[in-house]
Design a protein around this motif. Structure first.
Motif, PDB file in Angstrom:
ATOM      1  N   TYR A  91      71.283  96.053 -26.293  1.00 40.07           N
ATOM      2  CA  TYR A  91      72.342  97.006 -25.937  1.00 40.07           C
ATOM      3  C   TYR A  91      73.621  96.722 -26.720  1.00 40.07           C
ATOM      4  CZ  TYR A  91      76.336  98.902 -23.530  1.00 40.07           C
ATOM      5  OH  TYR A  91      77.513  99.521 -23.271  1.00 40.07           O
ATOM      6  N   LEU A 103      71.414  95.410 -18.783  1.00 38.54           N
ATOM      7  CA  LEU A 103      72.465  96.367 -19.146  1.00 38.54           C
ATOM      8  C   LEU A 103      73.813  95.930 -18.574  1.00 38.54           C
ATOM      9  CD1 LEU A 103      70.723  99.849 -18.892  1.00 38.54           C
ATOM     10  CD2 LEU A 103      71.442  98.608 -20.926  1.00 38.54           C
ATOM     11  N   MET A 158      77.027  95.105 -20.715  1.00 34.03           N
ATOM     12  CA  MET A 158      78.337  95.746 -20.563  1.00 34.03           C
ATOM     13  C   MET A 158      79.419  94.701 -20.381  1.00 34.03           C
ATOM     14  SD  MET A 158      77.945  99.240 -18.425  1.00 34.03           S
ATOM     15  CE  MET A 158      76.779  98.781 -17.198  1.00 34.03           C
ATOM     16  N   MET A 186      73.007 102.739 -23.981  1.00 35.40           N
ATOM     17  CA  MET A 186      72.326 102.338 -22.747  1.00 35.40           C
ATOM     18  C   MET A 186      71.016 103.068 -22.590  1.00 35.40           C
ATOM     19  SD  MET A 186      74.775 102.008 -19.533  1.00 35.40           S
ATOM     20  CE  MET A 186      76.414 101.659 -19.958  1.00 35.40           C
ATOM     21  N   THR A 238      68.549 101.758 -25.029  1.00 36.47           N
ATOM     22  CA  THR A 238      68.040 100.444 -24.642  1.00 36.47           C
ATOM     23  C   THR A 238      67.050 100.561 -23.492  1.00 36.47           C
ATOM     24  OG1 THR A 238      70.198  99.583 -25.233  1.00 36.47           O
ATOM     25  CG2 THR A 238      68.768  98.125 -23.986  1.00 36.47           C
TER      26      THR A 238
END
Lengths: 255, 698
Positions: free
Chosen positions: B34, B126, B130, B159, B162
């Motif tokens: 990501y 994820l 982030m 996102m 991914t």
């Protein structure tokens, strides 16, 4: 003088946090003369494996003594015990315990290698022994290529290659079919006739019927013993079976 | 919860020793993937870092590339872990089957397991991505010497990309597992754990292949002479070494162990006896895994040492390649046939004067100015030491000889560069990179190879350092000649011999100015520049008096600096980032290896003790085997690095990095650090191993 003398052997297992304790052996005494073939019988949980482990110095008794050739093995220091075991005792197990990483030859030689013997001596001993036990033609195979009966014969060879004072066997026929069992028991008789002292722990009456004397253990204590004398294997088998029945019904009568 | 999700959840919990690391690995891979994607997108936005379109493009390409590598790697890695997990779980699945669950139901359990794993792994990954996106961006921009950007926002499309990529990936593993269940019989599933072990066979062909490929790979790595062949040969060498590594671990190791076993005096000793036979089996089961670890370790070390060297060398690269605030490069003479008679020959003095005048006209105060003129061309060095101009056969192959890039400069310029005063007679030269008391260049024509005679010089001295560094495209030699007259003579003979392929002379003017603020320099360059294509200067006619020349380029040091740092910083970032991803993979592979070794050894441990080995002896022998198994890959990797060093060094010259000491230090440092990390990981995972084995030790 007996080759093995056991006096007032006691073993209590305590759980890790000390709470409960289980008495595996309460008080066991007996003696084994050189050249004897003794079977120890009992139900599962009667304490016979515990007894064998104590004889083999694989475990320490809570109290009591075990004399091998007049030497008290309970007093042998921890770091010497492996060497002592290697030099004086031969072992066999129900599940063979052959190392799958070694060929048959190397499995048999393992104790000698550990003892640091020369290659020449190892090979001459191996040659004589394996021909005697009829495993000579298996030498270059690997455990996974052998039948159960063959594996157990190899285990006998491994146990005997150090020329031990006593051969200790724990349920040697437990994983074998009847044909292999017969063959193994004949082998035991053969090596016993050649002078090898044998102590077998078993719950098979058939296996026990080949011995010269049978000790019965129940609830951690020696309950009874019978001698074969001049009986045939079949007659002795009958005697053992009767004793076992007595053992079982006697147990029920007490409750 | 209905039955299947419940069963799936329980089996994950029950196998958490295996699944927890798997979930973490998945999260790590997802996060890395990501972040790469988000960085590539950020770099694609024009307004992210204003005024650096070049550098941002580097970043975008690097990150896109990194994402491909990371994705491909995730695929292999997750499949690897999955196959390991399934091997361990065969028994459990067999039990389900025997207890009356159909294969469809087992498939359902597997489906739910994958779902749970996917949701945790992808979701967690994820989230992690982030969280770290901002931190990673700041680190990256710091490395690139960029201003801190504003508005680092989570990228929804990265996102989605991914999540869908990893969903497909997990789908693939699920399919693999389902297929495995479909073709298996329950009794096999149940027994799968203890099938008889076959002794490994010696595979001579593979052994020979391993020795040959590894030898060939090393040979190429060591003998490659220049950067262009290094680039061309690198992948060949890597390919050969990878094949060699697999063969080494699978076949060569077994062949060697078997030879050892054949030697009775050696073999029948307590330590060797257990060690050799134990290793034989370990190698059989672990060879591929160990080869994987070895290759991963090598990759991590090469990437990190190479990129760190490049990054740390950037200052020096900038200093050498952009030694001044402003550089003007003129190539002359003209293209054949386009010579303008009215303008005459190229006039360096007039050019320098015109350029200086232009700078001063734009308000810059020149503090230092100097020029260098060089003539680079290729020659073939013969065994007897003479140099021949390049000739090709009709099929395009070069004549025999060692290709050298010969750069000629004048004694005056040598003094300007090094500050060392030299005086040379017309027939004398100073030499770098070639041996001998004389230099003879034999000239041949291109079409009919006619002999055009020789140029011969007496070598007045050999130089220790190369005064003109350029990418090591060939073996590099530099010749300092007496003056411009000699240089021009060399040029003419070179042109006669090479014809259309002749090199031009490059003339450089360097200027340092008092106020070298990049913004001011940009302004000057922009005044110079016109339309991106043509030179304003040319249009305005103020270079009319400088004679005939072929091309002119104008660059400022700040640009070069920014580009160099963007390139090396991007590489470093990628090296470290992917290095970390690979490292995590290595760690996990070691962990899983320790686990499986532990289960294997448990039984052996017990038997050996019963047969008369003391617990200490057993522990010692197993410990030494484990040590060997785990340090073999990294030891082999270190050997790879040693042989690879020369190639890396050559490749780095393509980026104008040629500080051998620095490269050596970075490599040694990386290897040392890696050994430490590896050792620490080994110790940590070894605990798991002992926990498994020790339980049954009396």
């Amino acid at each position: 003088m007996p080759i093995l003398q056991v006096t007032d052997l006691k073993k209590i297992y305590t759980t890790r946090f000390g709470g409960q304790s289980v008495q595996a052996l309460s008080s066991v005494s007996f003696a084994v003369e050189p050249g004897e073939y003794v079977a120890v019988m009992g139900e599962s949980g009667s304490g016979k494996t515990t007894l064998l482990n104590l004889l083999a110095a694989l475990d320490r008794p809570t109290s009591g003594q075990v004399y091998l050739d007049g030497r008290n093995i309970v007093e042998i220091k921890e770091r010497d015990i492996a060497a002592f075991r290697r030099d004086n005792l031969g072992f066999m197990f129900q599940d063979f315990n052959l190392l799958d990483t070694f060929s048959v030859k190397d499995n048999i030689l393992l104790p000698l290698v550990l003892a640091g013997k020369s290659v020449r001596e190892m090979e001459s001993r191996l040659d004589i022994l394996t021909k005697r036990l009829g495993v000579w033609e298996l030498l270059h195979k690997f455990p996974y290529e052998l039948s159960g009966g063959q594996k157990q014969r190899v285990a006998v060879a491994r146990a005997l290659i150090t020329e031990p004072r006593i051969l200790l066997a724990d349920e040697p026929t437990g994983a074998l079919d009847s044909k292999s069992t017969d063959s193994l028991l004949r082998l035991f008789n053969q090596v016993n006739e050649e002078g090898q002292t044998i102590v077998v722990v078993t719950h098979s009456a058939k296996a026990a019927s080949h011995a010269k004397r049978v000790l019965f253990i129940r609830d951690g204590a020696l309950f009874h013993q019978i001698y074969k004398g001049l009986c045939s294997n079949e007659e002795f088998y009958q005697k053992i079976a009767d004793t076992l029945t007595l053992l079982a019904s006697g147990g029920e009568a007490e409750e | 919860m209905s039955l299947y999700p419940k069963l799936a959840w329980q089996s994950i919990r029950g196998n958490r020793r295996f699944y927890l690391p798997y979930a973490f690995a998945l999260m790590g891979n997802v996060a890395a993937f990501y972040i790469m994607g988000a960085l590539a997108q950020d770099a694609g936005k024009a307004d992210m870092v204003p005024g650096r379109p070049n550098a941002m493009e580097y970043v975008r390409v690097f990150m896109a590339l990194g994402r491909v590598v990371a994705g491909f790697f995730s695929l292999i890695f997750l499949l690897y872990i999955n196959s390991f997990l399934m091997k361990r779980r065969k028994k459990e699945l067999g039990l389900y089957n025997i207890l009356g669950m159909g294969k469809v139901h087992i498939a359902l359990v597997l489906l739910f397991e994958t779902l749970f794993l996917g949701v945790t792994g992808i979701g967690g990954g994820l989230l992690l991505g982030m969280l770290f996106h901002r931190l990673v961006t700041l680190t990256l921009y710091k490395m690139l010497d960029f201003p801190v950007p504003f508005g680092i926002l989570p990228s929804v499309s990265a996102m989605a990309m991914t999540a869908s990529f990893f969903a497909v990936l997990l789908g693939v593993t699920l399919l693999v597992n389902l297929n495995r269940v479909r073709v298996s019989r329950p009794i096999e599933l149940l027994r799968a754990g203890n099938v008889g072990e076959r002794e490994p066979k010696t595979r001579w062909l593979l052994t020979a292949l391993g020795v040959v490929t590894l030898g060939a790979g090393y040979y190429i790595a060591v003998t490659t002479g220049d950067a262009v062949s290094a680039l061309a040969n690198y992948f060949l060498a890597v390919f050969l070494v990878i094949i060699g590594t697999y063969c080494l671990f699978t076949a060569v190791s077994i062949a060697v162990l078997k030879l050892l076993r054949r030697n009775k005096r050696f073999y029948y000793r307590t330590s060797h006896f257990i060690g050799v036979s134990g290793m034989l089996y370990r190698m059989k089961q672990n060879a591929v895994g160990l080869a994987n670890i070895c290759i991963l370790c090598t990759m991590v070390m090469v990437m990190i040492s190479g990129t760190v060297s490049l990054y740390l060398g950037s200052e020096q690269i900038v200093r050498e390649q952009y030694p001044s605030d402003i550089r003007v490069r003129v190539a002359y003479p003209n293209y054949p046939g386009s010579y303008d008679e009215t303008r005459g020959d190229f006039d360096p003095e007039a050019m320098l004067e015109a350029q200086a005048g232009f700078l001063e006209g734009h308000g810059a105060e020149i503090t230092k100015q100097w020029t260098v003129e060089e003539l680079p061309f290729s020659v073939l060095e013969q065994p007897d030491g003479t140099l021949e101009s390049m000739r090709r056969y009709e099929n395009g192959a070069l004549f025999p000889g060692r290709a050298c890039g010969l750069t000629c400069i004048t004694a005056a310029d040598y003094t300007a560069i090094t500050g060392e005063a030299v005086e040379l007679a017309k027939d004398e030269v100073l030499l770098y990179g070639l041996e001998g008391d004389t230099v003879t260049i034999r000239w041949y024509g291109q079409t009919d190879w006619e002999d055009q005679g020789t140029s011969t010089y007496r070598v007045a001295g050999h130089l220790k350092d190369n005064p003109r560094f350029s990418p090591n495209i060939q073996v590099l030699c530099t010749m300092v000649v007496a003056d411009r007259e000699v240089l021009q003579d060399l040029y003419r003979r070179q042109e006669a011999a090479y014809g259309d392929n002749a090199s031009t002379i490059a003339w450089y003017a360097y200027f340092n100015v008092a106020d070298n603020d990049p913004e001011k320099l940009y302004a000057i360059r922009n005044a110079y520049w016109y339309d991106g294509d043509n030179y304003k200067a040319e249009n305005e006619g103020w270079l009319d008096e400088t004679g005939n020349w072929r091309s002119l380029s104008y660059s400022i040091g700040a640009d070069g600096r920014a580009d160099t740092f963007a390139l090396s910083g991007g590489f470093l970032f990628l090296g470290i980032f992917l290095g970390l991803v690979f490292l995590i993979a290595t760690v996990l592979m070691i962990y899983y290896k320790q686990l499986s070794e532990g289960y294997e050894d448990k039984e052996r441990f017990e038997i050996m003790q019963k047969v008369g080995l003391t617990p200490e002896e057993v522990k010692k022998s197993i410990h030494s085997q484990i040590l060997m198994v785990f340090f073999l890959p990294i030891a082999v990797a270190a050997v790879h690095i040693v042989f690879d060093f020369h190639l890396v060094e050559l490749l780095l010259t393509l980026f104008y990095m040629h500080d051998r000491t620095l490269i050596l230090l970075c490599t040694a440092g990386t290897v040392g650090l890696f050994f430490l990390v590896y050792g620490a990981v080994y110790l940590l995972t070894a605990r798991t191993y002992y926990k498994i084995v020790e339980r049954k030790v009396t």
